[in-house]
Motif scaffolding. Structure first.
Motif, PDB file in Angstrom:
ATOM      1  N   ALA A 147      53.427 -10.275 -45.192  1.00  0.00           N
ATOM      2  CA  ALA A 147      54.459 -11.228 -44.787  1.00  0.00           C
ATOM      3  C   ALA A 147      53.790 -12.408 -44.105  1.00  0.00           C
ATOM      4  CB  ALA A 147      55.451 -10.570 -43.833  1.00  0.00           C
ATOM      5  N   VAL A 148      53.921 -13.589 -44.687  1.00  0.00           N
ATOM      6  CA  VAL A 148      53.411 -14.816 -44.069  1.00  0.00           C
ATOM      7  C   VAL A 148      54.563 -15.395 -43.249  1.00  0.00           C
ATOM      8  CG1 VAL A 148      52.438 -17.101 -44.486  1.00  0.00           C
ATOM      9  CG2 VAL A 148      51.799 -15.184 -45.968  1.00  0.00           C
ATOM     10  N   LEU A 149      54.417 -15.336 -41.928  1.00  0.00           N
ATOM     11  CA  LEU A 149      55.529 -15.573 -41.014  1.00  0.00           C
ATOM     12  C   LEU A 149      55.356 -16.879 -40.243  1.00  0.00           C
ATOM     13  CD1 LEU A 149      57.960 -13.634 -40.401  1.00  0.00           C
ATOM     14  CD2 LEU A 149      56.756 -13.039 -38.288  1.00  0.00           C
ATOM     15  N   PRO A 150      56.262 -17.848 -40.410  1.00  0.00           N
ATOM     16  CA  PRO A 150      56.177 -19.101 -39.652  1.00  0.00           C
ATOM     17  C   PRO A 150      56.463 -18.858 -38.164  1.00  0.00           C
ATOM     18  CG  PRO A 150      57.651 -19.303 -41.538  1.00  0.00           C
ATOM     19  CD  PRO A 150      57.376 -17.856 -41.354  1.00  0.00           C
ATOM     20  N   SER A 151      55.918 -19.717 -37.326  1.00  0.00           N
ATOM     21  CA  SER A 151      56.115 -19.566 -35.887  1.00  0.00           C
ATOM     22  C   SER A 151      57.588 -19.656 -35.499  1.00  0.00           C
ATOM     23  CB  SER A 151      55.312 -20.626 -35.132  1.00  0.00           C
ATOM     24  OG  SER A 151      55.769 -21.928 -35.448  1.00  0.00           O
ATOM     25  N   VAL A 152      58.385 -20.430 -36.255  1.00  0.00           N
ATOM     26  CA  VAL A 152      59.796 -20.574 -35.889  1.00  0.00           C
ATOM     27  C   VAL A 152      60.562 -19.258 -36.030  1.00  0.00           C
ATOM     28  CG1 VAL A 152      60.001 -23.054 -36.281  1.00  0.00           C
ATOM     29  CG2 VAL A 152      60.330 -21.477 -38.204  1.00  0.00           C
ATOM     30  N   PHE A 153      60.029 -18.311 -36.801  1.00  0.00           N
ATOM     31  CA  PHE A 153      60.662 -16.989 -36.860  1.00  0.00           C
ATOM     32  C   PHE A 153      60.551 -16.307 -35.498  1.00  0.00           C
ATOM     33  CE2 PHE A 153      60.956 -12.447 -37.636  1.00  0.00           C
ATOM     34  CZ  PHE A 153      62.025 -12.358 -38.514  1.00  0.00           C
ATOM     35  N   ILE A 154      59.363 -16.378 -34.901  1.00  0.00           N
ATOM     36  CA  ILE A 154      59.166 -15.810 -33.564  1.00  0.00           C
ATOM     37  C   ILE A 154      60.053 -16.538 -32.558  1.00  0.00           C
ATOM     38  CG2 ILE A 154      57.460 -15.399 -31.735  1.00  0.00           C
ATOM     39  CD1 ILE A 154      57.044 -13.664 -34.207  1.00  0.00           C
ATOM     40  N   ALA A 200      51.886 -17.875 -40.480  1.00  0.00           N
ATOM     41  CA  ALA A 200      51.731 -18.900 -41.514  1.00  0.00           C
ATOM     42  C   ALA A 200      50.796 -20.010 -41.055  1.00  0.00           C
ATOM     43  CB  ALA A 200      53.092 -19.479 -41.891  1.00  0.00           C
ATOM     44  N   GLU A 201      50.801 -20.307 -39.753  1.00  0.00           N
ATOM     45  CA  GLU A 201      50.007 -21.423 -39.224  1.00  0.00           C
ATOM     46  C   GLU A 201      48.604 -20.994 -38.771  1.00  0.00           C
ATOM     47  OE1 GLU A 201      53.018 -20.546 -38.124  1.00  0.00           O
ATOM     48  OE2 GLU A 201      54.396 -22.184 -38.631  1.00  0.00           O
ATOM     49  N   ALA A 202      48.147 -19.832 -39.246  1.00  0.00           N
ATOM     50  CA  ALA A 202      46.838 -19.321 -38.818  1.00  0.00           C
ATOM     51  C   ALA A 202      45.692 -20.242 -39.197  1.00  0.00           C
ATOM     52  CB  ALA A 202      46.605 -17.934 -39.416  1.00  0.00           C
ATOM     53  N   THR A 203      45.874 -21.052 -40.246  1.00  0.00           N
ATOM     54  CA  THR A 203      44.778 -21.894 -40.738  1.00  0.00           C
ATOM     55  C   THR A 203      44.928 -23.369 -40.334  1.00  0.00           C
ATOM     56  OG1 THR A 203      45.974 -22.134 -42.838  1.00  0.00           O
ATOM     57  CG2 THR A 203      44.305 -20.404 -42.721  1.00  0.00           C
TER      58      THR A 203
END
Length: 460
Positions: A79-86, A113-116
């Motif tokens: 699951a590639v999870l964007p920060s806005v989910f958190i 998702a923003e790891a890179t």
């Protein structure tokens, strides 16, 4: 210009839509017409900004997603999870709790998702030093990229051709799993999207042949699943101790307004909400904006925190993410764990091909013919009343004039001209009724006390 149609994720439920014109009036690319009493989307004009979905009073617009069960086609489910989910959850809920629930739902790996973004930011700064047209424009928001292709084709060369985090992170984690010995065929990467446009960019990536993402899951769908588990779980059932924060402060803020612009050099501006963006790009196109190096443009108000698939209030989401970033900064715990080799791998693979102009709204590709057609549009406007009522099924009189020139409509579609033509006996009243029915559907003008706003609405 490519003849391939844009894929777009926004669809219309014909059983719910009653042709109220709210969506048609807010669409920034005039992509919607009313036909047979139902909203109709012109596929090559739609940029999946979601304005129609937000404006619809009966929720007739919906966003297609992949079946959640599709994740189980793979042994390793990322699951590639964007920060806005958190950011949907209060600070009392730890990131590790959310991740634990997601794994309980079936994912084997959950990655930000923003790891890179640190590596992406380096590549963007390198591009800023190049001789590319200024102001350079971020490619982060797919709706904005498509908006420029469709409505501002002269600015496509200003777009920085660097992949957004969704694709770069998917590629990076897929590589990590393969290095661990996992078969490529057994790895499925799924993006949890806050908006419709990111579904479109996975299904039909701009400047690339295919995406590194195997499927897309709507954020509102997954949020409700996670929230339900967290709500029913007692505090004693689960506890976790976090030693390394889930994401860097830069990563947490990247998808928010000014997340990119604050990390660039020179004169940088951040503009959100698609109508604000259009107003600004018109000034850029007319050379009214000078000495700007970089533009961060986002289709949604408050950027991804305002995505149409988010459940929580966008302002609370922004506040929560900024507070989390401040806590991480204060703790000093975050450690960037991307190796030098992987950083180079990401840099070597985070560029996209040329973004092509796709001005679907031009009257003709041949400039001389387009000018003649524009003159015809002006002649049509001499007859149309300029009231912009939308009763013809087009958003305004100029749009109707262009539709007439494109041979998609007639002057008689205008209800005011219909009356004048009937008065001068140039139009039979029965034919006038047929024209109205073709746009608005049969029986639309019959008495109906159950329609929205009428006295028996509750009994629908």
């Amino acid at each position: 210009m490519s003849e391939q149609q844009f894929y777009h994720a926004l669809k219309v439920d014909k059983d719910l839509c009653f042709g109220c014109t709210h969506c048609m009036n807010v669409c920034p690319t005039d992509a919607i017409r009313i036909r047979d009493g139902i909203a109709s989307i012109r596929k090559n004009w739609c940029v999946d900004c979601g304005e129609c979905m937000k404006s619809c009073p009966v929720d007739a617009f919906y966003v297609e997603q992949d079946d959640f069960e599709k994740i189980f086609n793979f042994k390793y489910r990322v699951a590639v999870l964007p920060s806005v989910f958190i950011g949907q959850f209060s600070k009392q809920i730890k990131e590790c709790e959310i991740i634990d629930v997601l794994k309980g739902l079936g994912f084997t790996h959950v990655v930000p998702a923003e790891a890179t973004v640190d590596v992406i930011n380096e590549s963007m700064l390198d591009e800023l030093k190049s001789d590319r047209d200024k102001p350079m424009i971020s490619a982060f928001c797919p709706s904005i990229v498509r908006l420029i292709q469709v409505r501002f084709p002269g600015l496509v060369n200003n777009i920085i051709p660097i992949k957004p985090p969704i694709d770069t992170t998917a590629m990076y984690y897929r590589e990590l799993l393969q290095e661990e010995g996992k078969s490529a065929d057994e790895i499925g990467v799924f993006y949890v999207t806050p908006c419709a446009s990111k579904i479109a960019t996975v299904k039909s990536p701009v400047g690339d042949d295919m995406s590194n993402v195997d499927g897309v899951i709507n954020m509102d769908f997954l949020y409700n699943k996670v929230y339900h588990v967290l709500k029913t779980r007692s505090n004693t059932q689960f506890s976790c101790e976090e030693t390394v924060p889930y994401l860097s402060p830069k990563g947490l803020n990247w998808s928010l307004t000014d997340g990119e612009a604050s990390q660039m050099t020179g004169r940088c501006l951040a503009i959100d909400e698609i109508h604000n963006v259009i107003s600004f790009l018109e000034k850029v196109e007319n050379d009214e904006i000078i000495n700007v190096d970089f533009l961060e443009l986002r289709a949604c108000d408050q950027s991804c925190a305002g995505g149409v698939l988010l459940t929580e209030n966008r302002f609370l989401t922004v506040e929560r993410l900024k507070n989390r970033a401040e806590r991480i900064n204060a703790s000093g715990k975050y450690v960037q764990n991307i190796s030098d080799a992987h950083r180079q791998l990401i840099k070597n693979n985070n560029y996209v091909g040329r973004v092509e102009p796709r001005s679907m709204m031009v009257l003709d590709e041949d400039m001389s013919i387009a000018l003649k057609k524009m003159e015809r549009v002006r002649r049509m406007m001499c007859y149309l009343p300029g009231i912009d009522c939308g009763a013809c099924g087009a958003p305004n009189c100029e749009s109707l004039a262009k539709d007439i020139v494109r041979k998609e409509a007639n002057l008689s579609n205008c209800v005011f001209l219909q009356r004048m033509m009937e008065k001068s006996k140039k139009l039979d009243p029965q034919h006038s009724i047929r024209i109205i029915e073709k746009t608005w559907g049969k029986d639309r003008l019959d008495k109906d006390c159950k329609k929205k706003g009428a006295k028996d609405e509750a009994n629908m």
